[in-house]
Design an enzyme around this catalytic site. Structure first.
Site, PDB file in Angstrom:
ATOM      1  CG  ASP A 181      -2.055   1.028   1.083  1.00 51.63           C
ATOM      2  OD1 ASP A 181      -1.779   2.138   0.581  1.00 51.63           O
ATOM      3  OD2 ASP A 181      -3.199   0.715   1.461  1.00 51.63           O
ATOM      4  NE  ARG A 239     -17.231  -1.720  -4.924  1.00 47.81           N
ATOM      5  CZ  ARG A 239     -17.631  -1.968  -3.702  1.00 47.81           C
ATOM      6  NH1 ARG A 239     -17.332  -3.144  -3.147  1.00 47.81           N
ATOM      7  NH2 ARG A 239     -18.336  -1.097  -3.014  1.00 47.81           N
ATOM      8  CG  ASP A 263     -18.493 -11.101  -0.849  1.00 45.29           C
ATOM      9  OD1 ASP A 263     -19.416 -11.950  -0.799  1.00 45.29           O
ATOM     10  OD2 ASP A 263     -18.618  -9.943  -0.404  1.00 45.29           O
ATOM     11  CD  GLU A 268     -21.505  -7.867  -7.219  1.00 45.63           C
ATOM     12  OE1 GLU A 268     -22.148  -7.062  -6.497  1.00 45.63           O
ATOM     13  OE2 GLU A 268     -20.337  -8.217  -6.966  1.00 45.63           O
ATOM     14  CG  HIS A 288     -21.043  -7.477  -3.065  1.00 47.32           C
ATOM     15  ND1 HIS A 288     -20.886  -6.615  -4.121  1.00 47.32           N
ATOM     16  CD2 HIS A 288     -20.408  -6.883  -2.014  1.00 47.32           C
ATOM     17  CE1 HIS A 288     -20.205  -5.542  -3.744  1.00 47.32           C
ATOM     18  NE2 HIS A 288     -19.902  -5.696  -2.467  1.00 47.32           N
TER      19      HIS A 288
END
Length: 332
Positions: A181, A239, A263, A268, A288
């Site tokens: 990160d 995502r 997930d 969707e 999700h």
């Protein structure tokens, strides 16, 4: 001032907000039925004439703002206001407040649960029992033998609230924590910061926690996926757009990684193309729901209430307003 709340909110925090607002209208989407799109949002705003809107799913676009000019602030009960056209709000001088970390614990707990479910073969073993295959002479101990989390290296791509909440739980399993990160530096000897390519090569489990923005579109590409250990697992609770899904299917099909837990999907509800991944025994897909707990309402209510108080009572902007740096002169 009048407040219009379209997100699930606790009674306790609604009462607390009466310190700021003369009138509060509570019509959460959970009661009215799903989200409002542009025309429905315009109609609702024109009907109720609020100064402040708190939403979660409703579309707040430039069209909405052009048809109702009374908003002094928009609050969005999401970590990132994906349903809000933030640029349009900024151009009109409307502050935007969101609720980062509202579902961090929910996602973290289910992430660990999914890893245990996958690694210990829980779903297929339960189905095996249901199908009455556990009969004399079978050896379930060996048939469904799995792997432990202990001593595995978990590589987090993105190490914000969800990643850090997950890491704290996984530390208790004896996992080694590594992360990539560029915007985070953790002073913790148990966490190792790595470059992205090295993280993929060295981790036993890769967990994705990236926002869906142009810079992250298909960021997890074929080269990165091919660099993973053959024994490694990819888990995505963020995502779908951050992964090149064709590349993922390729490495799954060719058994270049152990498997994947997803997930989130490109579409969707899923298209037939999305569901093609279910043809592979080493893919686990949930709909999700990693952030779906009743307690999330408590969290988002507390975060939003605190931020509204900080803004309206204390005049705080930086660290409170999502679009602080891009607001127009009206709020400077």
């Amino acid at each position: 001032m009048k407040l219009y709340i379209r997100a699930p909110f606790t009674n306790e925090k609604i009462e607390e907000l009466r310190e700021l607002f003369n009138e509060i209208i509570y019509e959460p989407w959970t009661e009215t039925g799903e989200r409002y799109y542009e025309d429905e949002m315009i109609e609702a705003l024109q009907l109720h004439q609020p100064d402040v809107l708190i939403t979660e799913l409703d579309k707040v676009t430039e069209k909405v703002l052009n048809n109702y000019s009374g908003l002094k602030l928009v609050g969005d009960c999401r970590a990132v206001p994906a349903n809000i056209e933030v640029d349009a709000c900024s151009q009109k001088g409307i502050p935007v407040v969101c609720t980062p970390g509202r579902n961090a614990q929910a996602v973290a707990e289910m992430l660990v649960g999914l890893l245990l479910t996958y690694m210990r073969n829980i779903i297929p073993s339960v189905e095996w029992v249901k199908e009455k295959k556990w009969v004399q002479g079978t050896t379930p101990y060996y048939t469904w033998m799995g792997n432990e989390l202990n001593r595995k290296t978990i590589g987090f791509v993105g190490f914000g609230a969800v990643g850090q909440a997950s890491a704290r739980i996984l530390e208790a399993f004896g996992c080694h924590i590594a992360y990539y990160d560029p915007f985070v530096n953790i002073e913790n000897n148990n966490y190792e910061k790595k470059e992205l390519s090295e993280l993929f090569k060295s981790s036993d489990i890769i967990s994705l926690h990236l926002p869906s923005i142009p810079d992250t579109d298909k960021m997890i590409n074929l080269d990165l996926l091919k660099s993973m250990k053959k024994s490694s697992i990819l888990i995505n609770t963020a995502r779908s757009s951050v992964i090149d899904m064709e590349a993922l299917e390729s490495v799954i099909k060719n058994k270049e990684i152990s498997g994947a837990i997803l997930d989130v999907l490109d579409n969707e509800p899923p298209s037939d193309e999305d569901l093609r991944l279910l043809e592979y025994d080493n893919v686990l897909i949930t709909p999700h729901i990693c952030g779906a707990t009743f307690e999330v309402t408590d969290h988002q209510s507390a975060i939003m209430t605190e931020r509204l108080k900080n803004y309206f009572q204390k005049g705080l902007k930086e660290g409170v307003l999502y679009n602080y740096k891009n607001l127009g002169e009206r709020n400077e």
